[in-house]
Design a protein around this motif. Sequence first.
Motif, PDB file in Angstrom:
ATOM      1  N   PRO A  17       0.794  -1.241   0.000  1.00  0.00           N
ATOM      2  CA  PRO A  17       0.000   0.000   0.000  1.00  0.00           C
ATOM      3  C   PRO A  17       0.820   1.281   0.000  1.00  0.00           C
ATOM      4  O   PRO A  17       0.379   2.291  -0.543  1.00  0.00           O
ATOM      5  N   ARG A  18       1.978   1.280   0.619  1.00  0.00           N
ATOM      6  CA  ARG A  18       2.773   2.507   0.715  1.00  0.00           C
ATOM      7  C   ARG A  18       3.998   2.374  -0.182  1.00  0.00           C
ATOM      8  O   ARG A  18       4.858   1.521   0.043  1.00  0.00           O
ATOM      9  N   ILE A  19       4.067   3.208  -1.215  1.00  0.00           N
ATOM     10  CA  ILE A  19       5.135   3.156  -2.210  1.00  0.00           C
ATOM     11  C   ILE A  19       5.914   4.469  -2.155  1.00  0.00           C
ATOM     12  O   ILE A  19       5.331   5.551  -2.124  1.00  0.00           O
ATOM     13  N   LYS A  20       7.241   4.375  -2.170  1.00  0.00           N
ATOM     14  CA  LYS A  20       8.114   5.540  -2.241  1.00  0.00           C
ATOM     15  C   LYS A  20       8.814   5.539  -3.595  1.00  0.00           C
ATOM     16  O   LYS A  20       9.507   4.588  -3.944  1.00  0.00           O
ATOM     17  N   THR A  21       8.605   6.619  -4.338  1.00  0.00           N
ATOM     18  CA  THR A  21       9.192   6.731  -5.674  1.00  0.00           C
ATOM     19  C   THR A  21       9.966   8.034  -5.792  1.00  0.00           C
ATOM     20  O   THR A  21       9.785   8.967  -4.997  1.00  0.00           O
ATOM     21  N   GLN A  22      10.809   8.092  -6.791  1.00  0.00           N
ATOM     22  CA  GLN A  22      11.594   9.282  -7.094  1.00  0.00           C
ATOM     23  C   GLN A  22      11.722   9.396  -8.606  1.00  0.00           C
ATOM     24  O   GLN A  22      12.070   8.418  -9.284  1.00  0.00           O
TER      25      GLN A  22
END
Length: 198
Positions: free
Chosen positions: A166-171
């Motif tokens: 559910p929690r995604i960290k993108t850059q």
Amino acid sequence: MASLGRFLPRVFQFGTSKTACKYFETAKVTERLCSTFRRAQPTTRLTAYSHEFPELLPEPEPEYPGYTVSYEEFKYVERLLPMETVPPPPENVLDGNPTPSGWIAPRPESRQLPYFVHRTKNHMLPIYLEVRNAQTRIVTKLHKVDGNIWKLEAELRAYLEENWQPRIKTQVHEVSSYIIVKGNCCDHVCKFLLSKGF
């Protein structure tokens, strides 16, 4: 000693030091060697002693077999050489069905999207797993992105939040055209790109 006259001025220049004595002795040895080489015969005649010392005779030149130049048989060598460029995929695999190895060709409808992901020179998806800092930093990188990279990142984030976690960290790196996702999600990113036709 007449030939040593060219060395005497330098000997007198050095005086009676040890350096002058060594220089004079070296000159005498050089003169003796030169005279010895002048008296030596240029070649040695072994013809009269060939029956007694056959091992001293020069070895005969080897006879090499003949050869012919042929360009017709080179086609058998060319198929063993590595290819200079990666060949294009065959026409019978461009219908979108997976090959026996699992490879799927890109579909034409992917050109209609506002973003595009190019394949590598080996016709593979540009998805890479990067592991750093003793496996404490694991990220998935998607390279070769053209077009609206921000929209691609938003759709990729929504897909991963629904199918991965559910929690995604993108850059997003807009200048270098790649997207970073924290964690190992290469399989999910690959399925997302294949569903888009890339």
